[in-house]
Design a protein around this motif. Structure first.
Motif, short mmCIF file in Angstrom:
data_model
loop_
_atom_site.label_atom_id
_atom_site.label_comp_id
_atom_site.label_asym_id
_atom_site.label_seq_id
_atom_site.Cartn_x
_atom_site.Cartn_y
_atom_site.Cartn_z
N ALA A 23 -30.02 -53.92 17.54
CA ALA A 23 -31.36 -54.47 17.31
C ALA A 23 -31.40 -55.97 17.56
CB ALA A 23 -31.81 -54.18 15.88
N THR A 24 -32.59 -56.47 17.79
CA THR A 24 -32.86 -57.91 17.77
C THR A 24 -33.49 -58.23 16.43
OG1 THR A 24 -33.19 -58.06 20.16
CG2 THR A 24 -34.18 -59.80 18.81
N VAL A 25 -32.98 -59.24 15.75
CA VAL A 25 -33.42 -59.56 14.39
C VAL A 25 -34.02 -60.96 14.33
CG1 VAL A 25 -32.68 -59.95 12.01
CG2 VAL A 25 -31.74 -58.02 13.32
N TYR A 26 -35.25 -61.03 13.87
CA TYR A 26 -35.84 -62.30 13.49
C TYR A 26 -35.50 -62.52 12.02
CZ TYR A 26 -38.69 -62.23 17.76
OH TYR A 26 -39.13 -62.21 19.07
N GLY A 27 -34.62 -63.49 11.77
CA GLY A 27 -34.20 -63.76 10.41
C GLY A 27 -34.99 -64.91 9.81
N LEU A 28 -35.74 -64.62 8.77
CA LEU A 28 -36.64 -65.61 8.17
C LEU A 28 -36.06 -66.16 6.87
CD1 LEU A 28 -38.46 -64.11 10.18
CD2 LEU A 28 -40.31 -64.24 8.51
N ALA A 29 -36.16 -67.46 6.70
CA ALA A 29 -35.76 -68.11 5.46
C ALA A 29 -36.25 -69.56 5.52
CB ALA A 29 -34.25 -68.06 5.25
N ARG A 30 -36.10 -70.28 4.42
CA ARG A 30 -36.55 -71.68 4.39
C ARG A 30 -35.46 -72.66 4.82
NH1 ARG A 30 -39.19 -71.85 -1.57
NH2 ARG A 30 -37.30 -70.62 -1.96
N SER A 31 -34.21 -72.22 4.83
CA SER A 31 -33.09 -73.10 5.15
C SER A 31 -32.71 -72.99 6.63
CB SER A 31 -31.88 -72.78 4.28
OG SER A 31 -30.76 -73.53 4.68
N THR A 32 -33.07 -74.00 7.41
CA THR A 32 -32.73 -74.01 8.84
C THR A 32 -31.23 -74.03 9.05
OG1 THR A 32 -34.79 -75.20 9.33
CG2 THR A 32 -33.07 -75.24 11.01
N ASN A 33 -30.52 -74.83 8.28
CA ASN A 33 -29.07 -74.95 8.46
C ASN A 33 -28.35 -73.63 8.21
OD1 ASN A 33 -29.25 -77.67 9.11
ND2 ASN A 33 -28.92 -78.36 7.01
N LYS A 34 -28.73 -72.93 7.16
CA LYS A 34 -28.09 -71.65 6.87
C LYS A 34 -28.37 -70.64 7.97
CE LYS A 34 -28.01 -71.97 1.80
NZ LYS A 34 -28.49 -71.35 0.54
N LEU B 90 -23.53 -64.33 14.29
CA LEU B 90 -24.05 -63.05 14.75
C LEU B 90 -24.47 -63.04 16.21
CD1 LEU B 90 -26.22 -61.93 11.67
CD2 LEU B 90 -23.82 -61.43 12.17
N GLY B 91 -24.70 -64.22 16.79
CA GLY B 91 -25.05 -64.28 18.21
C GLY B 91 -26.55 -64.38 18.46
N LYS B 92 -26.89 -64.29 19.75
CA LYS B 92 -28.27 -64.53 20.17
C LYS B 92 -29.24 -63.43 19.75
CE LYS B 92 -27.03 -67.37 24.17
NZ LYS B 92 -27.12 -67.52 25.65
N GLN B 93 -28.73 -62.29 19.36
CA GLN B 93 -29.62 -61.24 18.88
C GLN B 93 -30.22 -61.58 17.51
OE1 GLN B 93 -26.66 -57.98 20.32
NE2 GLN B 93 -28.51 -56.90 19.63
N PHE B 94 -29.65 -62.58 16.86
CA PHE B 94 -30.22 -63.09 15.61
C PHE B 94 -31.05 -64.32 15.96
CE2 PHE B 94 -30.31 -65.83 11.88
CZ PHE B 94 -30.67 -64.95 10.87
N ILE B 95 -32.35 -64.23 15.73
CA ILE B 95 -33.27 -65.32 16.05
C ILE B 95 -33.69 -66.00 14.74
CG2 ILE B 95 -35.47 -65.95 17.11
CD1 ILE B 95 -35.20 -63.35 18.78
N PRO B 96 -33.22 -67.22 14.49
CA PRO B 96 -33.54 -67.88 13.23
C PRO B 96 -34.98 -68.37 13.20
CG PRO B 96 -32.23 -69.33 14.62
CD PRO B 96 -32.33 -68.03 15.34
N VAL B 97 -35.65 -68.14 12.08
CA VAL B 97 -37.04 -68.57 11.91
C VAL B 97 -37.17 -69.26 10.56
CG1 VAL B 97 -39.46 -67.87 11.79
CG2 VAL B 97 -37.87 -66.61 13.28
N THR B 98 -37.39 -70.56 10.60
CA THR B 98 -37.59 -71.31 9.36
C THR B 98 -39.04 -71.12 8.91
OG1 THR B 98 -35.99 -72.96 10.08
CG2 THR B 98 -37.43 -73.56 8.23
N LEU B 99 -39.22 -70.43 7.81
CA LEU B 99 -40.57 -70.06 7.38
C LEU B 99 -40.60 -69.83 5.87
CD1 LEU B 99 -43.46 -69.33 8.44
CD2 LEU B 99 -42.70 -66.95 8.44
N ASP B 100 -41.63 -70.35 5.23
CA ASP B 100 -41.87 -70.11 3.81
C ASP B 100 -42.88 -68.97 3.72
OD1 ASP B 100 -42.53 -70.06 1.14
OD2 ASP B 100 -43.09 -72.18 1.01
#
Length: 239
Positions: A30-41, A49-59
């Motif tokens: 799967a491709t995962v959009y991972g949402l959280a408030r901490s950009t660094n984490k 995890l690689g490019k299939q993990f897409i970090p999204v900084t979002l409250d």
């Protein structure tokens, strides 16, 4: 559902079972959009995890921000398949000592955030020709009330009611809804309430395995809720 090539959104992805869920789904393709408030984490998780993990900084308690991100990210050419409403926090204390701020933080994160994400993503899932799946992470505290958990219980009982109503509402649109009621899991959640984890707690990876199994059920097979607990919940020191 064949998880391979599916698109998932996971809130609270920067730690605990959110990270374990992300890893497990990516292992399945799967491709995962991972949402959280901490950009660094989130960036550190992407490095692992690689490019299939897409970090999204979002409250997720900011409804306008949620709406804007979903509008900018998804379309008829990029439809979501899986939503895991995992973000949550706990603030424990006697009702007359629990601050209004702590109460509102739990309700906004645990309950309102789940509504904000779901409300915006359900219309897109209805357009998806494939069966979609929404997983809401409640807690055993969504089934059993206990002293000093009034706010947390209220928020998780709310997730329980929301999930049951939602599954009945969208089942004929090809959208599954499952609510998880886990007992104690060895994550940083317990640091919020000054409690130590111990080896008899469930492990995030084991809960993630259950998630994968439920997602992989046949399209016309629904597990709408599931309770999981440690067999022996006592710390080894108390044996």
């Amino acid at each position: 559902m064949d998880i391979n090539t599916k698109t998932a959104i996971i809130t609270g992805a920067s730690s605990g079972i959110g990270t374990a869920f992300s890893s497990a789904l990516i292992e399945q393709g799967a491709t995962v959009y991972g949402l959280a408030r901490s950009t660094n984490k989130l960036k550190k998780i992407q490095e692992k995890l690689g490019k299939q993990f897409i970090p999204v900084t979002l409250d997720i308690t900011d409804y306008k921000a949620v709406e804007q991100w979903i509008d900018n990210t998804f379309s008829e050419q990029n439809l979501p398949d899986i939503l895991i409403n995992n973000a949550g926090l706990g603030r424990f204390g006697e009702v007359d000592k629990l601050s209004v701020e702590d109460w509102e933080s739990m309700i906004k994160t645990n309950l309102s955030g789940t509504f904000y994400m779901t409300r915006q993503l359900v219309p897109l899932m209805k357009e998806n020709e494939s069966v979609c799946h929404i997983i809401n992470i409640a807690s055993i505290a969504g089934k059993i009330g206990n002293p000093q958990l009034t706010g947390y219980n209220a928020s998780k009982f709310g997730v329980r009611g929301f999930s049951e109503a939602l599954f009945k509402e969208v089942r004929y649109d090809g959208i599954k809804v499952t609510c998880f009621y886990p007992g104690s899991i060895a994550t940083d959640f317990f640091k919020q309430v000054d409690m130590d984890t111990h080896p008899n707690m469930m492990q995030p990876g084991d809960v993630a395995d259950v998630l994968v199994n439920i997602l992989q059920t046949p399209d016309n097979f629904l597990i709408n809720d599931i309770t999981m607990r440690p067999l022996n919940p006592k710390p080894p020191s108390e044996q």
